[in-house]
Design a protein around this motif. Structure first.
Motif, PDB file in Angstrom:
ATOM      1  N   PRO A 102       0.838  -1.209   0.000  1.00  0.00           N
ATOM      2  CA  PRO A 102       0.000   0.000   0.000  1.00  0.00           C
ATOM      3  C   PRO A 102       0.873   1.259   0.000  1.00  0.00           C
ATOM      4  N   TRP A 103       0.359   2.307  -0.613  1.00  0.00           N
ATOM      5  CA  TRP A 103       1.123   3.563  -0.689  1.00  0.00           C
ATOM      6  C   TRP A 103       1.503   4.069   0.693  1.00  0.00           C
ATOM      7  N   ARG A 104       0.607   3.924   1.651  1.00  0.00           N
ATOM      8  CA  ARG A 104       0.860   4.463   2.995  1.00  0.00           C
ATOM      9  C   ARG A 104       2.010   3.754   3.701  1.00  0.00           C
ATOM     10  N   GLU A 105       2.388   2.556   3.222  1.00  0.00           N
ATOM     11  CA  GLU A 105       3.469   1.781   3.840  1.00  0.00           C
ATOM     12  C   GLU A 105       4.845   2.123   3.273  1.00  0.00           C
ATOM     13  N   ILE A 106       4.890   2.743   2.103  1.00  0.00           N
ATOM     14  CA  ILE A 106       6.180   3.034   1.453  1.00  0.00           C
ATOM     15  C   ILE A 106       6.808   4.256   2.106  1.00  0.00           C
ATOM     16  N   ARG A 107       8.036   4.078   2.605  1.00  0.00           N
ATOM     17  CA  ARG A 107       8.724   5.158   3.311  1.00  0.00           C
ATOM     18  C   ARG A 107       9.821   5.828   2.490  1.00  0.00           C
ATOM     19  N   SER A 108      10.528   5.036   1.678  1.00  0.00           N
ATOM     20  CA  SER A 108      11.651   5.614   0.932  1.00  0.00           C
ATOM     21  C   SER A 108      12.039   4.687  -0.210  1.00  0.00           C
ATOM     22  N   ILE A 109      12.945   5.214  -1.031  1.00  0.00           N
ATOM     23  CA  ILE A 109      13.536   4.441  -2.121  1.00  0.00           C
ATOM     24  C   ILE A 109      15.044   4.415  -1.877  1.00  0.00           C
ATOM     25  N   THR A 110      15.615   3.207  -1.900  1.00  0.00           N
ATOM     26  CA  THR A 110      17.048   3.054  -1.649  1.00  0.00           C
ATOM     27  C   THR A 110      17.735   2.538  -2.904  1.00  0.00           C
ATOM     28  N   PRO A 111      18.699   3.308  -3.452  1.00  0.00           N
ATOM     29  CA  PRO A 111      19.461   2.811  -4.612  1.00  0.00           C
ATOM     30  C   PRO A 111      20.552   1.832  -4.163  1.00  0.00           C
ATOM     31  N   VAL A 112      20.778   0.806  -4.983  1.00  0.00           N
ATOM     32  CA  VAL A 112      21.825  -0.178  -4.708  1.00  0.00           C
ATOM     33  C   VAL A 112      22.571  -0.430  -6.021  1.00  0.00           C
TER      34      VAL A 112
END
Length: 179
Positions: free
Chosen positions: A85-95
């Protein structure tokens, strides 16, 4: 943004994977010992079905969240997928990858990480809708591989497949093929 948007694997990528499979396995049947030919005649189409199933992954963005999975026809065969769910997404981490590219993980509120799809059709539209729903900045996100790499691989596979077919027809015409 309202409504659901479905994004399938980019046709260039899917087509290249199918071509690569064909190039690698089609020569096996004529070259196999006679005792293995019946097994190969069954295994090769099943392998193609598996490649088609794996490359049929799709991403759905809707008002509730993001879901990654496969169509009903092959869902039983390949991994089940995931949704967030959108409300659960906190960040995007590049690897960084070992090939010099970058993949991106979605970090959820519970600490889990989910791989952001980067091989979808209409990638710019996908990123814009994802950013609109999630509120996260996606400007640094690009495809995992530039399109020219898949174009080059597709051209090489098409050339190899053409050469295999021409050679196979020539050998068959000469009567030396082990068909």
């Amino acid at each position: 943004m309202t409504g659901a948007s479905t994004y399938r694997m980019a046709p260039l990528i899917r087509g290249t994977l199918v071509l690569l499979y064909l190039v690698l396995v089609l020569p096996l049947a004529p070259l196999a010992p006679p005792s293995l030919k019946p097994l190969l005649l069954v295994a090769l189409p099943l392998g193609l079905l598996l490649v088609l199933a794996i490359s049929s992954e799709q991403v759905v963005l809707n008002d509730d969240g993001i879901a990654v999975g496969h169509p009903l026809w092959c869902r039983w065969l390949v991994r089940r997928g995931w949704q967030l769910p959108w409300r659960e997404i906190r960040s995007i981490t590049p690897v960084a990858t070992s090939q010099g590219g970058r993949v991106f993980y979605l970090r959820a509120a519970d600490g889990s990480a989910w791989l952001l799809p980067q091989r979808v059709e209409r990638f710019d539209d996908f990123l814009a809708r994802f950013a609109g729903h999630s509120g996260l900045d996606t400007t640094a996100i690009g495809r995992i591989s530039p399109p020219w790499t898949y174009r080059l691989l597709a051209i090489l596979c098409a050339l190899m497949l053409s050469a295999e077919l021409i050679l196979g027809l020539w050998l068959w015409h000469q009567g030396t093929a082990a068909f």
